[in-house]
Design a protein around this motif. Sequence first.
Motif, PDB file in Angstrom:
ATOM      1  N   THR A 490      42.554  30.529  40.532  1.00 50.68           N
ATOM      2  CA  THR A 490      43.351  31.751  40.643  1.00 50.68           C
ATOM      3  C   THR A 490      42.838  32.647  41.758  1.00 50.68           C
ATOM      4  N   LEU A 491      41.641  32.345  42.265  1.00 51.07           N
ATOM      5  CA  LEU A 491      41.034  33.174  43.311  1.00 51.07           C
ATOM      6  C   LEU A 491      40.987  32.439  44.643  1.00 51.07           C
ATOM      7  N   TYR A 503      34.494  37.566  33.255  1.00 49.58           N
ATOM      8  CA  TYR A 503      35.475  37.939  34.281  1.00 49.58           C
ATOM      9  C   TYR A 503      36.691  38.607  33.648  1.00 49.58           C
ATOM     10  N   HIS A 507      38.177  42.191  34.957  1.00 49.44           N
ATOM     11  CA  HIS A 507      39.458  42.092  35.667  1.00 49.44           C
ATOM     12  C   HIS A 507      40.590  41.898  34.649  1.00 49.44           C
ATOM     13  N   ASN A 509      43.550  42.952  34.714  1.00 53.01           N
ATOM     14  CA  ASN A 509      44.882  42.805  35.313  1.00 53.01           C
ATOM     15  C   ASN A 509      44.985  41.574  36.221  1.00 53.01           C
ATOM     16  N   SER A 510      44.079  40.657  36.053  1.00 48.88           N
ATOM     17  CA  SER A 510      44.082  39.443  36.873  1.00 48.88           C
ATOM     18  C   SER A 510      45.037  38.406  36.291  1.00 48.88           C
ATOM     19  N   GLU A 514      45.973  37.476  32.379  1.00 49.26           N
ATOM     20  CA  GLU A 514      47.369  37.430  31.949  1.00 49.26           C
ATOM     21  C   GLU A 514      47.680  36.131  31.229  1.00 49.26           C
ATOM     22  N   TYR A 727      49.123  40.932  40.278  1.00 50.45           N
ATOM     23  CA  TYR A 727      47.791  40.747  39.706  1.00 50.45           C
ATOM     24  C   TYR A 727      46.731  41.343  40.620  1.00 50.45           C
ATOM     25  N   VAL A 728      45.654  41.756  39.979  1.00 47.91           N
ATOM     26  CA  VAL A 728      44.473  42.259  40.690  1.00 47.91           C
ATOM     27  C   VAL A 728      43.329  41.339  40.309  1.00 47.91           C
ATOM     28  N   ASN A 729      43.077  40.347  41.147  1.00 43.07           N
ATOM     29  CA  ASN A 729      42.072  39.331  40.810  1.00 43.07           C
ATOM     30  C   ASN A 729      40.684  39.757  41.278  1.00 43.07           C
TER      31      ASN A 729
END
Length: 729
Positions: A490-491, A503, A507, A509-510, A514, A727-729
């Motif tokens: 995802t990153l 993590y 995070h 809102n990642s 989700e 998303y905010v990863n």
Amino acid sequence: MALEKVNIVVSQSIDGAEQSSQHDSGSGSTFPDPTAIVAIFQRRLWWFIAPLCAAAILLGLYLVLVHPRYTAEASIVIEPRKTDVITSNRNIAAAPDARPANDEVDTEVQILTSTTMAGRVAQALHLEQYPEYRTTQSMDYNHAIPSKNPLAETLLKHMLIQRTGLTFVITVAAKSKDPVLASRIANEYVRQYIAAGLDEKNHASDATGAFLQSKLDELRKDAVSADAAVQRYKVEHGLMSAEGATMAEQEVSSLNEEIAKARADYAEKRGRLNSARALAGQSDGQNLQTALQSPTISELRSKEAEASRRLADLSAHYGELYPEVIRTQKELADIRTQISRELQRIVSSLNGEAQIAESRLASLTQSQAAASGKLASNSVSQIELLELQRKAEGASAIYAAYLNRSNEIISRKGLNSPDARISALSPVPTVPTSPNIPLAVLSALLAGVGLGIAGVFFAEYLDSGVSTKADVERRLRVRYAGSVPELKSTLGNVRVPQSPQDYIIDHPNSAFAEAFRSLRAILMLRSNSGPRVVAITSALPREGKSTTSICLARTFVGSEIRTVLVDCDIRRRSASDALLPPDSRGLLDYFAGKVSITEAIVQDRFTNLSVLGTTIAADAGHDIMTRANIDRMLEDLRAHFDVILLDTAPVLALAETRDLAVTADSVLIVTRWRATSRKAVDAAIQLLLNAGARVRGLALSRVDVSKFASTGPEDIYSYHKKFAGYYVN
């Protein structure tokens, strides 16, 4: 209240999801879903790329090792048969040119591919001097017979001669490692073909001329002899002729004409005589034609008329007894007596002429009878004369035909033209035709793509892992609960110093967090506000079950839901090792009755999550996961928590997992993406269903979302790039 709100939202989400699922399942299509095919190729990308690379390597080796060959093409056109301009036959001269038939063109192709033609070319170019055509065979052969040339067969192997479609054009293609030699061979081939055609025509003309000359003397003698025989026979049998007829025939013909004239003359004179006799006795001869033509009669008629007029005048004035009247009457009577005598003389003259005409007709008739007898005697001789004349005419005609043909051949010498012409000569080729680089590249590409597609579908066929939503719902026949991504995928595969469970706290809102919120929504049942017991298990070890349990538990806590995570896998204790301090034995002491449930629970140091577990292994000879201990534990936990997550051991490993699953309100099976065998998962599901467990669904763990649609087109990660901004990863 928090749990009730979550249940309402989750219920609505599940209703919509199930309706969508039902809609999707009911709208089947005859054709395969293209997104599913794309997903297969993305999952098996290396299976597709490897054959392409192998094809590229083989193509490179082929292009390096194969010597280039050049092809030169020349062409000839088979021309229509031209009418001979030097001929005595006007009908032939007026006829149009004859177009060659298809079989004639095919015959010329066979001539071009013969060893005779190849031998002529090899002999003309001295091909034995070129490395490609050097041979150990002896080049000693009869040069007058080109087909005996040892290089003829070798040359034909380097030639491609064929007709262009249905046209009259024949293409001659020569292949060689030397482009100049290829061009020379192709051009020499068409030149030799034209020269061979001319040689053939000249040779045929010479042979025909020699034959005709040898026959002309003999035929001339035969014609002269036949004509002499005809003349001798005519003289011997009196059959001499003039103007195309014999003397007897001319005599009979002349007599016939004279007799016809004599008969007409006799008939005319006889008719005049008869008319004169009849008219002379009946009148004064006024109607007699001969009398009218006689000048004497005409003069007497004039006098008679004058006398009659005077008599009439005198009689009218003086009467019948007047002397002048009487004298005039006597004069009139005398004139009429003279007319009558003249008429008698004319009749006598006509009678004499008729007798002379009759005598002449009789004489001519006698002469005709004699001439006809002579003609009849000549008719028998005429039969043999006709036979002699036919022989003479035949001999003369044959001689004339041979003579005309000989003259035509002599006149045509040097004017023979071939039945074909060179359409185009070949330039020196600059681009090799073998290997055909575009064709080789295309073939390698098609072969690589074909093998790649076969490899993809073969790998897909042999793949026994669980990869897609379709695998879960169609093959395992359980609900697809979602997928848990591999954190680094995802990153963008960036190295992350944190563990997944940590993590998710930093995070929230990642995309990774989700995924667990989606999983949480699926696990929350509809229309139930009481505490929920959820068992999380797997078919085999190391499938991400414990990590999923911890992250899911922290997700529940993040929504202000009272949650406890119970580590029921007391042999591995992965969740306890991650969340509990060393030497924690809360679960063991609780089952042993040493502490209460609240005393056995340890609070997560980062969240409000409650954890019930042990970092110390239980006594191997004592089974603490009994049905009574499980029921007592769940009863105590329901009094304090809204959600109870049970992290159990693998189903296929321990029987106690089935007991835990039966006591839970729902069971979530976690399966590692593309790693766990479908047979193992299917066996685990069957064991749970046979035990009476309420299987809520199956979730795929450690999914690599960096591979587009790698989890199948139905999964949300097929579109993860479209949602990157959320998303905010």
